[in-house]
Design a protein around this motif. Structure first.
Motif, PDB file in Angstrom:
ATOM      1  N   SER A 197       0.820  -1.201   0.000  1.00  0.00           N
ATOM      2  CA  SER A 197       0.000   0.000   0.000  1.00  0.00           C
ATOM      3  C   SER A 197       0.860   1.259   0.000  1.00  0.00           C
ATOM      4  O   SER A 197       0.625   2.191  -0.777  1.00  0.00           O
ATOM      5  CB  SER A 197      -0.923  -0.006   1.221  1.00  0.00           C
ATOM      6  N   LEU A 198       1.865   1.284   0.850  1.00  0.00           N
ATOM      7  CA  LEU A 198       2.722   2.460   0.942  1.00  0.00           C
ATOM      8  C   LEU A 198       3.491   2.697  -0.348  1.00  0.00           C
ATOM      9  O   LEU A 198       3.646   3.835  -0.797  1.00  0.00           O
ATOM     10  CB  LEU A 198       3.687   2.283   2.120  1.00  0.00           C
TER      11      LEU A 198
ATOM     12  N   LEU B  99      -3.741   4.253  -8.704  1.00  0.00           N
ATOM     13  CA  LEU B  99      -2.743   3.754  -7.754  1.00  0.00           C
ATOM     14  C   LEU B  99      -3.166   4.029  -6.312  1.00  0.00           C
ATOM     15  O   LEU B  99      -2.996   3.175  -5.431  1.00  0.00           O
ATOM     16  CB  LEU B  99      -1.390   4.397  -8.049  1.00  0.00           C
ATOM     17  N   TYR B 100      -3.725   5.200  -6.065  1.00  0.00           N
ATOM     18  CA  TYR B 100      -4.199   5.504  -4.710  1.00  0.00           C
ATOM     19  C   TYR B 100      -5.344   4.565  -4.321  1.00  0.00           C
ATOM     20  O   TYR B 100      -5.410   4.092  -3.174  1.00  0.00           O
ATOM     21  CB  TYR B 100      -4.672   6.953  -4.617  1.00  0.00           C
TER      22      TYR B 100
ATOM     23  N   LYS C 243      -7.163  -0.315  -1.154  1.00  0.00           N
ATOM     24  CA  LYS C 243      -7.651  -1.694  -1.089  1.00  0.00           C
ATOM     25  C   LYS C 243      -6.618  -2.622  -0.448  1.00  0.00           C
ATOM     26  O   LYS C 243      -6.967  -3.575   0.244  1.00  0.00           O
ATOM     27  CB  LYS C 243      -7.995  -2.193  -2.491  1.00  0.00           C
ATOM     28  N   ALA C 244      -5.340  -2.345  -0.709  1.00  0.00           N
ATOM     29  CA  ALA C 244      -4.279  -3.220  -0.199  1.00  0.00           C
ATOM     30  C   ALA C 244      -3.962  -2.958   1.269  1.00  0.00           C
ATOM     31  O   ALA C 244      -3.380  -3.810   1.942  1.00  0.00           O
ATOM     32  CB  ALA C 244      -3.011  -3.044  -1.029  1.00  0.00           C
TER      33      ALA C 244
ATOM     34  N   ARG D 142      -7.257   6.970   0.361  1.00  0.00           N
ATOM     35  CA  ARG D 142      -8.545   7.424  -0.183  1.00  0.00           C
ATOM     36  C   ARG D 142      -8.622   8.953  -0.217  1.00  0.00           C
ATOM     37  O   ARG D 142      -9.157   9.539  -1.161  1.00  0.00           O
ATOM     38  CB  ARG D 142      -9.690   6.856   0.657  1.00  0.00           C
ATOM     39  N   LEU D 143      -8.082   9.589   0.808  1.00  0.00           N
ATOM     40  CA  LEU D 143      -8.095  11.045   0.849  1.00  0.00           C
ATOM     41  C   LEU D 143      -7.207  11.622  -0.250  1.00  0.00           C
ATOM     42  O   LEU D 143      -7.586  12.584  -0.931  1.00  0.00           O
ATOM     43  CB  LEU D 143      -7.622  11.525   2.224  1.00  0.00           C
TER      44      LEU D 143
END
Length: 255
Positions: free
Chosen positions: A92-93, A114-115, A120-121, A132-133
């Motif tokens: 995710s990072l 990608l965000y 999701k990950a 999400r933000l």
């Protein structure tokens, strides 16, 4: 004679036991073998997963070091590799870092994708909400108000770490869409929230001033300025597991 009957009876019992053993033993052996296979399989998977997480951690740290040394291409390659890892936190990072590159190159659609993948990950809600933000920020001055509401309202619910930032982003979205009354109401709330950061309160008061003065032409510039505002700092992968870049660009080191 009694001894003979007892001997015969004993022999019959022995034969029955042998027959029973012949019937049951294959099932017993099969069950034991299945249990052994399952145990070895779990141990193997756990060992593999631990190894993959360790590898992802090393690659992520190497990417941070490369970026710090201004070797952006190497950092991007390493983050791309980690983005395919099975470790949800590091994946995710890394996806968020790659999205930041896309933002730099003004590839909004790719950045949003990608965000959204990063969200999701994410295995930690703090990281997921940050992704999400950031995804919402990427389309703040281009998406419809309906789309922005769908993205931001879930983040505004009680208990979410970025509810104030999400409320501010939605207020700017309303402003950009021409809903001056709705935007002003949100900014008034933001300016009075006791737990709102001083920066958010100051921006809310400035926006109220713009609305009251009728300076609608300044709205696009205000919205774009808000779009690059980072959410508050996140923990580093060693604590979450990971560090999240907090600006429109990848950061040089975890906070």
């Amino acid at each position: 004679m009694t001894d003979l009957f007892e001997e015969v009876e004993e022999q019959l019992r022995t034969d029955r036991y042998k027959q029973f053993a012949r019937k049951v033993m294959p099932w017993f052996i099969g069950g034991a073998a299945a249990l052994l296979v399952a145990t070895l399989g779990y141990w193997g998977y756990d060992t593999y997963r631990t190894g993959q997480v360790s590898k992802a951690a090393d690659q992520y740290a190497a990417a941070i070091e490369a970026f710090t040394a201004n070797d952006r291409e190497k950092a991007r390659q390493l983050w791309t590799e980690v983005s395919k890892a099975q470790s949800g936190a590091y994946k995710s990072l890394s996806l968020m870092h790659l999205a930041a590159y896309a933002v730099e190159q003004k590839k909004t659609d790719e950045a949003v994708r990608l965000y959204d993948e990063a969200a999701k990950a994410a295995t930690d809600p703090l990281v997921g909400d940050a992704a999400r933000l950031k995804s919402a920020f990427a389309v703040l001055d281009t998406a419809s108000l309906k789309d922005m509401e769908a993205r931001l309202k879930p983040l505004m619910e009680e208990g979410h770490p970025y509810r104030i930032q999400a409320r501010e982003a939605l207020a700017f979205a309303k402003l950009n869409a021409g809903d001056l009354a709705g935007a002003r109401g949100d900014f008034v709330v933001l300016s009075q929230l006791l737990d709102a950061p001083q920066g958010a309160q100051a921006r809310a008061q400035a926006a109220i001033g713009l609305i009251d003065s009728g300076s609608a032409k300044a709205v696009p510039a205000v919205v774009k300025a808000a779009a690059i505002l980072p959410p508050p700092g996140l923990m580093d992968p060693s604590a979450l597991l990971g560090a999240v870049p907090q600006s429109g660009q990848p950061q040089s080191a975890p906070q």
